[in-house]
Write a protein that holds these residues in place. Structure first.
Motif, PDB file in Angstrom:
ATOM      1  N   GLY A 170       4.412  -0.351   8.054  1.00  0.00           N
ATOM      2  CA  GLY A 170       4.545  -0.934   6.720  1.00  0.00           C
ATOM      3  C   GLY A 170       4.225   0.067   5.628  1.00  0.00           C
ATOM      4  N   VAL A 171       3.176   0.857   5.832  1.00  0.00           N
ATOM      5  CA  VAL A 171       2.848   1.887   4.848  1.00  0.00           C
ATOM      6  C   VAL A 171       4.011   2.875   4.747  1.00  0.00           C
ATOM      7  N   LYS A 172       4.567   3.265   5.887  1.00  0.00           N
ATOM      8  CA  LYS A 172       5.698   4.205   5.889  1.00  0.00           C
ATOM      9  C   LYS A 172       6.923   3.585   5.212  1.00  0.00           C
ATOM     10  N   VAL A 173       7.239   2.347   5.576  1.00  0.00           N
ATOM     11  CA  VAL A 173       8.395   1.664   4.979  1.00  0.00           C
ATOM     12  C   VAL A 173       8.204   1.509   3.475  1.00  0.00           C
ATOM     13  N   LYS A 216       0.837  -1.199   0.000  1.00  0.00           N
ATOM     14  CA  LYS A 216       0.000   0.000   0.000  1.00  0.00           C
ATOM     15  C   LYS A 216       0.874   1.253   0.000  1.00  0.00           C
ATOM     16  N   GLY A 217       1.928   1.250   0.802  1.00  0.00           N
ATOM     17  CA  GLY A 217       2.837   2.389   0.876  1.00  0.00           C
ATOM     18  C   GLY A 217       3.554   2.657  -0.431  1.00  0.00           C
ATOM     19  N   LEU A 218       3.801   1.601  -1.191  1.00  0.00           N
ATOM     20  CA  LEU A 218       4.460   1.753  -2.495  1.00  0.00           C
ATOM     21  C   LEU A 218       3.647   2.620  -3.447  1.00  0.00           C
ATOM     22  N   THR A 219       2.343   2.596  -3.295  1.00  0.00           N
ATOM     23  CA  THR A 219       1.473   3.304  -4.227  1.00  0.00           C
ATOM     24  C   THR A 219       1.274   4.765  -3.861  1.00  0.00           C
ATOM     25  N   LEU A 220       1.761   5.163  -2.700  1.00  0.00           N
ATOM     26  CA  LEU A 220       1.608   6.554  -2.280  1.00  0.00           C
ATOM     27  C   LEU A 220       2.673   7.443  -2.913  1.00  0.00           C
ATOM     28  N   PRO A 221       2.279   8.522  -3.553  1.00  0.00           N
ATOM     29  CA  PRO A 221       3.284   9.445  -4.074  1.00  0.00           C
ATOM     30  C   PRO A 221       4.046  10.135  -2.941  1.00  0.00           C
ATOM     31  N   ILE A 250      -5.653   4.266   8.666  1.00  0.00           N
ATOM     32  CA  ILE A 250      -6.806   3.498   8.175  1.00  0.00           C
ATOM     33  C   ILE A 250      -6.380   2.070   7.847  1.00  0.00           C
ATOM     34  N   VAL A 251      -5.259   1.912   7.161  1.00  0.00           N
ATOM     35  CA  VAL A 251      -4.735   0.572   6.867  1.00  0.00           C
ATOM     36  C   VAL A 251      -4.479  -0.167   8.173  1.00  0.00           C
ATOM     37  N   GLY A 252      -3.870   0.504   9.146  1.00  0.00           N
ATOM     38  CA  GLY A 252      -3.602  -0.103  10.450  1.00  0.00           C
ATOM     39  C   GLY A 252      -4.868  -0.543  11.162  1.00  0.00           C
ATOM     40  N   LEU A 253      -5.919   0.254  11.081  1.00  0.00           N
ATOM     41  CA  LEU A 253      -7.181  -0.104  11.734  1.00  0.00           C
ATOM     42  C   LEU A 253      -7.814  -1.339  11.092  1.00  0.00           C
ATOM     43  N   TYR A 254      -7.792  -1.395   9.770  1.00  0.00           N
ATOM     44  CA  TYR A 254      -8.333  -2.579   9.097  1.00  0.00           C
ATOM     45  C   TYR A 254      -7.558  -3.836   9.500  1.00  0.00           C
ATOM     46  N   PHE A 255      -6.242  -3.785   9.324  1.00  0.00           N
ATOM     47  CA  PHE A 255      -5.437  -4.980   9.570  1.00  0.00           C
ATOM     48  C   PHE A 255      -5.374  -5.320  11.053  1.00  0.00           C
ATOM     49  N   GLY A 256      -5.201  -4.324  11.905  1.00  0.00           N
ATOM     50  CA  GLY A 256      -5.169  -4.574  13.343  1.00  0.00           C
ATOM     51  C   GLY A 256      -6.503  -5.095  13.856  1.00  0.00           C
ATOM     52  N   PHE A 274      10.125 -16.335  -0.621  1.00  0.00           N
ATOM     53  CA  PHE A 274      11.050 -16.661  -1.712  1.00  0.00           C
ATOM     54  C   PHE A 274      10.399 -16.556  -3.091  1.00  0.00           C
ATOM     55  N   SER A 275       9.106 -16.294  -3.105  1.00  0.00           N
ATOM     56  CA  SER A 275       8.376 -16.208  -4.363  1.00  0.00           C
ATOM     57  C   SER A 275       8.908 -15.053  -5.199  1.00  0.00           C
ATOM     58  N   GLN A 276       9.170 -15.328  -6.460  1.00  0.00           N
ATOM     59  CA  GLN A 276       9.633 -14.295  -7.381  1.00  0.00           C
ATOM     60  C   GLN A 276       8.467 -13.520  -7.978  1.00  0.00           C
ATOM     61  N   GLU A 277       7.261 -14.007  -7.689  1.00  0.00           N
ATOM     62  CA  GLU A 277       6.061 -13.376  -8.233  1.00  0.00           C
ATOM     63  C   GLU A 277       5.914 -11.967  -7.643  1.00  0.00           C
ATOM     64  N   ILE A 278       5.708 -11.024  -8.498  1.00  0.00           N
ATOM     65  CA  ILE A 278       5.474  -9.661  -8.048  1.00  0.00           C
ATOM     66  C   ILE A 278       3.974  -9.496  -7.894  1.00  0.00           C
ATOM     67  N   ARG A 279       3.563  -9.258  -6.678  1.00  0.00           N
ATOM     68  CA  ARG A 279       2.133  -9.120  -6.415  1.00  0.00           C
ATOM     69  C   ARG A 279       1.685  -7.726  -6.783  1.00  0.00           C
ATOM     70  N   ASP A 280       0.552  -7.660  -7.457  1.00  0.00           N
ATOM     71  CA  ASP A 280      -0.002  -6.370  -7.842  1.00  0.00           C
ATOM     72  C   ASP A 280      -0.706  -5.773  -6.643  1.00  0.00           C
ATOM     73  N   CYS A 281      -0.176  -4.669  -6.149  1.00  0.00           N
ATOM     74  CA  CYS A 281      -0.753  -4.015  -4.983  1.00  0.00           C
ATOM     75  C   CYS A 281      -1.927  -3.121  -5.375  1.00  0.00           C
ATOM     76  N   GLY A 282      -2.065  -2.846  -6.623  1.00  0.00           N
ATOM     77  CA  GLY A 282      -3.182  -2.041  -7.081  1.00  0.00           C
ATOM     78  C   GLY A 282      -3.071  -0.598  -6.634  1.00  0.00           C
ATOM     79  N   ASP A 283      -4.112   0.162  -6.920  1.00  0.00           N
ATOM     80  CA  ASP A 283      -4.154   1.550  -6.500  1.00  0.00           C
ATOM     81  C   ASP A 283      -4.285   1.620  -4.992  1.00  0.00           C
ATOM     82  N   PHE A 284      -3.861   2.733  -4.447  1.00  0.00           N
ATOM     83  CA  PHE A 284      -4.013   2.924  -3.006  1.00  0.00           C
ATOM     84  C   PHE A 284      -5.480   3.208  -2.750  1.00  0.00           C
ATOM     85  N   CYS A 285      -6.241   2.147  -2.656  1.00  0.00           N
ATOM     86  CA  CYS A 285      -7.692   2.228  -2.513  1.00  0.00           C
ATOM     87  C   CYS A 285      -8.071   1.848  -1.091  1.00  0.00           C
TER      88      CYS A 285
END
Length: 187
Positions: free
Chosen positions: A149-152, A24-29, A38-44, A89-100
């Protein structure tokens, strides 16, 4: 289960949420703390709810399988940990999509990252863990890791995602092994 052990378990199950939060953090400009919270509240919230539901489920069957509960804990924690290590170890790049932050996609992500916490809750029922403090610590830990995680993700990109999943998997395998050894040999 000691507070340190519980914190290690909470850290382990929070790594999936951390990894998705990094995405999610990757998609933030630029970093937005409101979105991170908000992400923390959902996941927590889900990391808190799911082990509680697992505990309720496990409590229903506790008396039936008390003689082999340590094996269940070992198998559940070990398999969750191994799966996390495999994904690291997966080489698959997961699509994180838009920061939605729409409720639908966020609920699905929160559910997907907390399935292992449901299994952990079943394990807690067999170990007679005090569930309310345990799920509170897990939810709080997942909240903190998700916000971080969003910050990192925003600062460093995907560089640490696989390392976090690997570390979380190792922690869960270690905890499962410790439970098994403790029950079998009384250490």
């Amino acid at each position: 289960m000691s507070l340190i052990e519980l914190f290690l378990v909470a850290t382990g199950v929070s790594m999936d949420a951390f990894a998705v939060a990094v995405c999610k953090g990757l998609t933030l400009p630029r970093m937005n703390w409101k979105h991170a919270f908000i992400v923390g509240l959902y996941f927590g919230g889900f990391q808190c709810l799911m082990p509680f539901l697992g505990y309720l489920l496990g409590s229903q069957f506790k008396d039936v399988i008390l003689s082999f509960d340590h094996w269940i804990a070992f198998i559940l924690l070990g398999s969750i940990g191994l799966n996390m290590i495999k994904e690291s170890f997966s080489q698959e790049i997961r699509d994180c999509g838009d920061f939605c932050l729409a409720p639908g996609p966020m609920l699905l992500l929160a559910l997907a990252t907390s399935i292992d916490a449901l299994a952990l809750g079943v394990t807690f029922a067999f170990l007679s863990v005090k569930i309310l403090p345990a799920v509170s610590l897990i939810g709080f830990t997942a909240f903190i890791f998700s916000v971080l995680g969003v910050k990192v993700g925003n600062l460093f990109g995907a560089k640490f995602k696989s390392k976090a999943e690997f570390a979380g998997g190792l922690i869960l395998i270690f905890m499962g092994g410790e439970i098994l050894i403790d029950q079998l040999f009384g250490f």
